[in-house]
Design an enzyme around this catalytic site. Structure first.
Site, PDB file in Angstrom:
ATOM      1  N   ARG A 327     -36.876-116.891 -15.327  1.00  0.00           N
ATOM      2  CA  ARG A 327     -36.880-118.345 -15.103  1.00  0.00           C
ATOM      3  C   ARG A 327     -35.438-118.863 -15.119  1.00  0.00           C
ATOM      4  NH1 ARG A 327     -40.793-119.941 -19.944  1.00  0.00           N
ATOM      5  NH2 ARG A 327     -39.218-118.656 -20.965  1.00  0.00           N
ATOM      6  N   ASP A 373     -34.315-122.129 -21.108  1.00  0.00           N
ATOM      7  CA  ASP A 373     -33.685-123.381 -21.525  1.00  0.00           C
ATOM      8  C   ASP A 373     -32.165-123.387 -21.354  1.00  0.00           C
ATOM      9  OD1 ASP A 373     -36.167-124.480 -22.389  1.00  0.00           O
ATOM     10  OD2 ASP A 373     -36.073-123.172 -24.125  1.00  0.00           O
TER      11      ASP A 373
HETATM   12  N1  HAX Z   1     -28.532-117.374 -31.971  1.00  0.00           N
HETATM   13  C1  HAX Z   1     -28.344-116.969 -33.250  1.00  0.00           C
HETATM   14  N2  HAX Z   1     -29.213-116.210 -33.940  1.00  0.00           N
HETATM   15  C2  HAX Z   1     -30.296-115.780 -33.266  1.00  0.00           C
HETATM   16  C3  HAX Z   1     -30.539-116.099 -31.933  1.00  0.00           C
HETATM   17  C4  HAX Z   1     -29.616-116.952 -31.279  1.00  0.00           C
HETATM   18  N3  HAX Z   1     -29.782-117.373 -30.026  1.00  0.00           N
HETATM   19  N4  HAX Z   1     -31.699-115.531 -31.542  1.00  0.00           N
HETATM   20  C5  HAX Z   1     -32.163-114.861 -32.619  1.00  0.00           C
HETATM   21  N5  HAX Z   1     -31.340-115.018 -33.662  1.00  0.00           N
HETATM   22  C6  HAX Z   1     -31.508-114.530 -35.030  1.00  0.00           C
HETATM   23  C7  HAX Z   1     -32.788-115.120 -35.625  1.00  0.00           C
HETATM   24  O1  HAX Z   1     -32.550-116.446 -36.103  1.00  0.00           O
HETATM   25  C8  HAX Z   1     -33.107-114.123 -36.700  1.00  0.00           C
HETATM   26  O2  HAX Z   1     -32.260-114.384 -37.808  1.00  0.00           O
HETATM   27  P1  HAX Z   1     -32.787-114.159 -39.320  1.00  0.00           P
HETATM   28  O3  HAX Z   1     -33.219-112.734 -39.394  1.00  0.00           O
HETATM   29  O4  HAX Z   1     -31.605-114.485 -40.129  1.00  0.00           O
HETATM   30  O5  HAX Z   1     -33.928-115.102 -39.513  1.00  0.00           O
HETATM   31  C9  HAX Z   1     -32.685-112.808 -36.061  1.00  0.00           C
HETATM   32  O6  HAX Z   1     -31.753-113.144 -35.022  1.00  0.00           O
HETATM   33  C10 HAX Z   1     -33.821-112.030 -35.454  1.00  0.00           C
HETATM   34  O7  HAX Z   1     -34.506-112.856 -34.555  1.00  0.00           O
HETATM   35  P2  HAX Z   1     -35.151-112.255 -33.216  1.00  0.00           P
HETATM   36  O8  HAX Z   1     -36.149-111.230 -33.629  1.00  0.00           O
HETATM   37  O9  HAX Z   1     -34.078-111.838 -32.288  1.00  0.00           O
HETATM   38  O10 HAX Z   1     -35.823-113.521 -32.567  1.00  0.00           O
HETATM   39  P3  HAX Z   1     -37.163-114.278 -32.961  1.00  0.00           P
HETATM   40  O11 HAX Z   1     -38.266-113.665 -32.204  1.00  0.00           O
HETATM   41  O12 HAX Z   1     -37.323-114.421 -34.422  1.00  0.00           O
HETATM   42  O13 HAX Z   1     -36.850-115.728 -32.380  1.00  0.00           O
HETATM   43  C11 HAX Z   1     -36.083-117.277 -30.801  1.00  0.00           C
HETATM   44  C12 HAX Z   1     -36.825-115.972 -30.998  1.00  0.00           C
HETATM   45  C13 HAX Z   1     -36.223-117.692 -29.341  1.00  0.00           C
HETATM   46  C14 HAX Z   1     -36.730-118.363 -31.666  1.00  0.00           C
HETATM   47  C15 HAX Z   1     -34.600-117.091 -31.158  1.00  0.00           C
HETATM   48  O14 HAX Z   1     -34.019-116.153 -30.287  1.00  0.00           O
HETATM   49  C16 HAX Z   1     -33.805-118.366 -31.156  1.00  0.00           C
HETATM   50  O15 HAX Z   1     -33.805-119.068 -32.175  1.00  0.00           O
HETATM   51  N6  HAX Z   1     -33.103-118.699 -30.016  1.00  0.00           N
HETATM   52  C17 HAX Z   1     -32.373-119.945 -29.903  1.00  0.00           C
HETATM   53  C18 HAX Z   1     -33.308-121.114 -29.679  1.00  0.00           C
HETATM   54  C19 HAX Z   1     -33.920-121.046 -28.302  1.00  0.00           C
HETATM   55  O16 HAX Z   1     -33.254-120.873 -27.300  1.00  0.00           O
HETATM   56  N7  HAX Z   1     -35.254-121.240 -28.243  1.00  0.00           N
HETATM   57  C20 HAX Z   1     -35.992-121.248 -26.963  1.00  0.00           C
HETATM   58  C21 HAX Z   1     -36.717-119.953 -26.679  1.00  0.00           C
HETATM   59  C22 HAX Z   1     -37.474-119.969 -25.374  1.00  0.00           C
HETATM   60  C23 HAX Z   1     -38.601-120.927 -25.449  1.00  0.00           C
HETATM   61  O17 HAX Z   1     -39.581-120.784 -26.182  1.00  0.00           O
HETATM   62  N8  HAX Z   1     -38.476-121.992 -24.752  1.00  0.00           N
HETATM   63  O18 HAX Z   1     -39.351-123.008 -24.905  1.00  0.00           O
END
Ligand code: HAX
Length: 439
Positions: A327, A373
């Site tokens: 996307r 996003d």
């Molecule tokens: N920046 C910094 N740290 C990040 C990160 C990022 N972009 N992505 C993941 N991490 C961190 C997590 O916070 C987590 O930290 P802790 O262990 O300290 O809690 C660690 O890396 C492991 O996380 P993960 O397994 O890689 O990712 P999750 O499945 O837990 O989370 C998320 C997925 C999308 C929520 C996460 O990558 C994130 O917070 N991204 C930034 C926010 C974002 O862009 N959200 C939109 C996602 C797409 C969507 O749903 N759109 O609607």
């Protein structure tokens, strides 16, 4: 447009038997083991939902009934051969499971247009809130307020046989989808254009009308809006907005309640709010760096600073994807094709080079690549939709297509109330090691 409802029923009703057979004859078949790691990381990868509309693959991204985004852009009907597909066609595909003809899509457009009247009390509910209320607060409250119109709820209370629930749900869902652009545009004009509202144009398609009612009437914005509404429509069933809509619907709550709840999930920063957070974060970095054309070195420093502050880099990472989100790619291609120079878009493109190696080097981040996003806000901003505190509402209008199509199927299959089990932390500790102590 009864014929589309009949076509849906004809195709989908074949699956009722399939569902019943699996439920009764194969109930004991083991399909997966659940690890403590999966429970501790939000049930990732545990197969536990039935969603036919779309499927997400970690390495290739989303497909809608088997069609990837590039295939949708090629095969779904459009108004103009050089334009983007109409979201009406994607809705048909998700519901019926086949690529529609041009005529089917025009008929859905017409049908949604005739169903699009929003009752006055819904606008009154919005107007009762302060303008400082987040657009997503206004949007979800308006959706829930519209439950007064639910034909499913009325049918349930009048004692209708459960095998007909889907039929009433279908009509509720069509009405609800038809009205969302009007509600979204109303909130937009209320918040940012001093309540100067614009009436719908019944000759326009669903996404084109949304752009029109927002006051962005150019062909360029309408083209972008059609793409936007297609790519955000669904992302299989486990994401927060889809799962919440399904979960609330599983209690036989009407679709207005179910979608209202789903939208509140979409409003979270780890989900749909990220689309506005990205723009906010980029402006914050431009402000701090003191340039609207930051160098890659400056961007890299700012990404490091964000991580050191214990914040996430918005627009990057994903719970399932392990590659650049298709996307994101679709939007980048759109920008490459139509936009020659834009400082915000250049920054988004530079971040695409800078961020993944930094996130990759952190170690714990499962996916360093951009998600949907990371790009969407810069495109909207370029075309004059600069009020980024509104962006998640646009995501919500689109997401309704997939989650509501699924809700109709949930009722047709007769899916049960959802009720997974929970245990105290100690139970998991005992399962893991049996060690004494703890909290
Ligand atoms: N920046 C910094 N740290 C990040 C990160 C990022 N972009 N992505 C993941 N991490 C961190 C997590 O916070 C987590 O930290 P802790 O262990 O300290 O809690 C660690 O890396 C492991 O996380 P993960 O397994 O890689 O990712 P999750 O499945 O837990 O989370 C998320 C997925 C999308 C929520 C996460 O990558 C994130 O917070 N991204 C930034 C926010 C974002 O862009 N959200 C939109 C996602 C797409 C969507 O749903 N759109 O609607």
């Amino acid at each position: 447009m009864e014929y589309i409802k009949n076509r849906f029923y004809e195709k989908a009703s074949k699956c009722i038997g399939e569902y019943q057979k699996l439920k009764t004859e194969h109930a004991d078949k083991v399909i997966a083991n659940v690890t403590i790691g999966q429970v501790m990381t939000g049930m990732k990868g545990v197969p536990s939902l039935i969603t036919d509309t779309s499927k997400l693959d970690a390495n290739t991204g989303i497909t809608f009934r088997g069609y990837s985004i590039p295939e949708l852009r090629e095969k779904l009907p459009r108004l103009d051969p050089a334009g983007e597909p109409l979201p009406e066609g994607l809705y048909y595909l998700m519901l019926v499971g086949e690529i529609p003809e041009q005529e089917d899509v025009f008929n859905i457009s017409k049908d949604w247009s005739t169903r699009s009247h929003v009752p006055q009390h819904v606008f009154d509910v919005i107007d009762a809130m302060p303008k400082s209320a987040r657009p997503m607060t206004q949007f979800s409250a308006a959706i829930v307020a519209m439950a007064t119109e639910s034909v499913f709820q009325k049918a349930y209370r009048s004692g209708v046989n459960k095998k007909y629930y889907w039929d009433f749900m279908y009509d509720d869902v069509m009405n609800l989808i038809a009205r969302l652009p009007r509600i979204a545009a109303y909130i937009y004009r209320r918040n940012y254009f001093k309540d100067k509202h614009i009436e719908p144009d019944p000759r326009l398609d669903w996404a084109g009308n949304l752009a029109h009612m927002m006051g962005h009437d150019s062909d360029e914005v309408k083209r972008l809006m059609r793409l936007y509404m297609v790519i955000h429509a669904d992302h299989e069933g486990g994401n927060v907005s889809a799962h919440t809509t399904h979960l609330v619907g599983s209690a036989l709550s009407n679709p207005y309640y179910a979608l209202g709840a789903g939208m509140l999930g979409l409003a979270g920063p780890l989900h749909g709010y990220a689309n506005q957070d990205v723009i906010n974060w980029i402006f914050e970095l431009m402000n701090e760096i003191g340039s609207d054309e930051p160098t890659k070195e400056q961007l890299a420093d700012y990404v490091q600073k964000t991580l050191e502050a214990g914040r996430v880099v918005p627009g990057y990472g994903h719970a399932v994807l392990r590659v650049t989100d298709p996307r994101f790619t679709a939007q980048k291609e759109f920008a490459d094709k139509y936009i020659t120079h834009d400082k915000l878009i250049n920054t988004v493109n530079n971040l695409y080079e800078v961020v993944p190696p930094i996130l990759g080097s952190v170690g714990k981040i499962s996916n360093p690549w951009p998600n949907v996003d990371a790009y969407s806000g810069a495109l909207l901003y370029h075309y004059g939709i600069k009020e980024y505190s509104f962006y998640t509402v646009l995501f919500g209008v689109s997401r309704a297509l997939g989650v509501l199509a699924s809700l109709v199927m949930d009722r047709l299959y007769g899916l049960p109330i959802e009720r997974p089990s929970s245990y105290p932390l100690k139970w998991y500790r005992d399962k893991a090691s049996g060690e004494e102590g703890g909290c």
